[in-house]
Design an enzyme around this catalytic site. Structure first.
Site, short mmCIF file in Angstrom:
data_model
loop_
_atom_site.label_atom_id
_atom_site.label_comp_id
_atom_site.label_asym_id
_atom_site.label_seq_id
_atom_site.Cartn_x
_atom_site.Cartn_y
_atom_site.Cartn_z
N GLY A 46 -43.35 -3.84 -27.52
CA GLY A 46 -43.86 -3.28 -26.26
C GLY A 46 -43.19 -1.95 -26.02
N ASP A 84 -49.07 3.16 -25.61
CA ASP A 84 -47.81 3.44 -26.30
C ASP A 84 -47.43 4.91 -26.19
OD1 ASP A 84 -49.08 0.96 -27.76
OD2 ASP A 84 -46.91 0.90 -28.08
N ASN A 92 -52.82 3.33 -28.30
CA ASN A 92 -52.54 1.95 -27.93
C ASN A 92 -52.87 1.04 -29.09
OD1 ASN A 92 -51.63 0.13 -25.79
ND2 ASN A 92 -53.71 -0.67 -25.80
C1 LIG Z 1 -46.56 -2.27 -22.15
S1 LIG Z 1 -46.54 -2.44 -23.88
C2 LIG Z 1 -47.56 -1.16 -24.41
C3 LIG Z 1 -48.17 -1.42 -25.78
O1 LIG Z 1 -47.21 -1.88 -26.77
C4 LIG Z 1 -47.89 -2.83 -27.63
O2 LIG Z 1 -47.69 -2.59 -28.99
P1 LIG Z 1 -46.74 -3.59 -29.87
O3 LIG Z 1 -47.12 -5.00 -29.54
O4 LIG Z 1 -47.05 -3.18 -31.30
O5 LIG Z 1 -45.34 -3.23 -29.46
C5 LIG Z 1 -49.33 -2.66 -27.30
O6 LIG Z 1 -49.88 -1.53 -27.94
C6 LIG Z 1 -49.25 -2.46 -25.81
O7 LIG Z 1 -50.45 -2.04 -25.23
#
Ligand SMILES: CSC[C@H]1O[C@H](OP(=O)(O)O)[C@H](O)[C@@H]1O
EC number: 5.3.1.23
Length: 350
Positions: free
Chosen positions: A50, A228, A238
């Site tokens: 995240g 992101d 994202n």
């Molecule tokens: C509030 S988290 C934002 C964003 O991070 C996640 O990616 P990951 O699971 O690979 O860390 C996802 O893209 C969320 O939308």
């Protein structure tokens, strides 16, 4: 350093603990993270994940190391290594830059600890603020589709897109959620379904491929996702699959919102084409490692493309829900997400 706790992160007696999100929801296993190698591995393996969460975990580890007596050079090396742990979520770079600034201060040890604690405490407040702004957009009984996981597991607070949904639920708006499973790592099926279940928010888990038919049938009232990294022109990086949702939403007249703290804004990226996209291991696409072991269904040597994120152009976004307010396309085109814009506080990094 004060003890602190959250859904997926704790600091106790100057030791950092992270909930291993790769094992959820079947197993809740807390990991003691004592050094940079351990945290870099945890970030790479999405044990902690995240955009806000990885930034805060990195900052708190550096603060823990400062509390334990590491010298300034060792801390500077830790900051540099952690800054490179994942390339897309800009929150990590902003946080490490803030700690690098703290290391330049005369009282650098105290400054690093204070900066990390402020990032952690601050993210809680950013989540609350953006959730309040976003919940005001939500009408009674809306059926909201979301992608990946953007809740308390991904932030220090109640989350971003999921924080908006949670707040609307708490305001008795009668919302329900379509939860995209989010291939290949199933953050939606494993993490968002778990969080919404814990919160008592009505939801239905769907495969990513079902979103189109649901929108065609008029069964989706809004799409809300996280981010992101958000470029100066409003383009959004994202989780992979977000761009497809934005195209579908625009085609079917479904409002599409991105929810993120201002720490996800990157005014140094003029457009989304400048955002680095993380490429991940082929094995993640070929099969799923379940609690029962490898469940690989593709040929073991199947060639794979596995970008972890995609970029949604600003032209397909209706609302940017930030802690600083809700911004539409006209506001973003007028510079709301750039330095000095209404969406980006003057003191914000980046
Ligand atoms: C509030 S988290 C934002 C964003 O991070 C996640 O990616 P990951 O699971 O690979 O860390 C996802 O893209 C969320 O939308």
């Amino acid at each position: 350093m004060r003890d602190r706790s959250g859904m997926a992160l704790r600091v106790e007696a100057d030791r950092l603990y992270l909930l291993d999100q790769s094992r959820l929801p079947q197993e809740q296993r807390w990991l003691a993270i004592d050094d940079v190698d351990a945290l870099v591995e945890a970030i790479h393996a999405l044990r902690t994940r995240g955009a806000p969460m990885i930034a805060i975990a990195a900052a708190l580890l550096v603060a823990v190391r400062a509390e334990r007596g590491d010298d300034r050079d060792a801390l500077a090396e830790a900051v540099a290594r952690l800054r490179r742990a994942r390339p897309t979520a800009v929150n990590l770079m902003h946080a490490m830059d803030a700690l690098a600034d703290a290391l330049a201060a005369p009282d650098w040890r105290a400054a690093v600890i204070a900066s990390a604690e402020a990032l952690h405490d601050g993210d809680r407040a950013l989540c609350d603020a953006l959730a309040a702004h976003g919940a005001a957009l939500i009408g009674a009984g809306e059926r909201i589709l979301t992608h990946c996981n953007t809740g308390g597991l991904a932030t220090a607070g109640i989350g971003t897109a999921l924080g908006v949904i949670r707040r609307a639920h708490e305001q008795d708006k009668g919302v329900s959620v379509w939860v995209d499973e989010t291939r290949p790592l199933l953050q939606g099926a494993r993490l968002t379904a778990w969080e919404l279940g814990e919160l008592g928010v009505p939801y239905l888990l769907i495969t990513d491929s079902m979103a189109a038919g649901l929108m065609a049938a008029g069964r989706v009232d809004r799409v809300i996702v996280g981010a992101d990294r958000i470029a100066a022109n409003g383009d959004v990086a994202n989780k992979i699959g977000t761009y497809g949702l934005a195209v579908l939403a625009r085609h079917h007249g479904v409002p599409f919102a991105v929810a993120a703290p201002h720490t996800t804004l990157d005014p140094a990226c003029a457009t989304g084409t400048a955002i680095p996209i993380e490429q991940r291991a082929a094995a993640e696409v070929r099969g799923v490692t379940g609690a029962a072991g490898e469940l690989c269904w593709a040929p073991a040597d199947a060639p794979v493309d596995n970008p972890a994120f995609d970029v949604t152009p600003a032209a397909l976004v209706d609302h940017w829900v930030l802690d600083t307010g809700v911004f539409d396309a006209a506001a973003v085109a007028a510079g709301a997400l750039t330095h000095g814009g209404a969406g980006l506080p003057a003191a914000a990094p980046g």
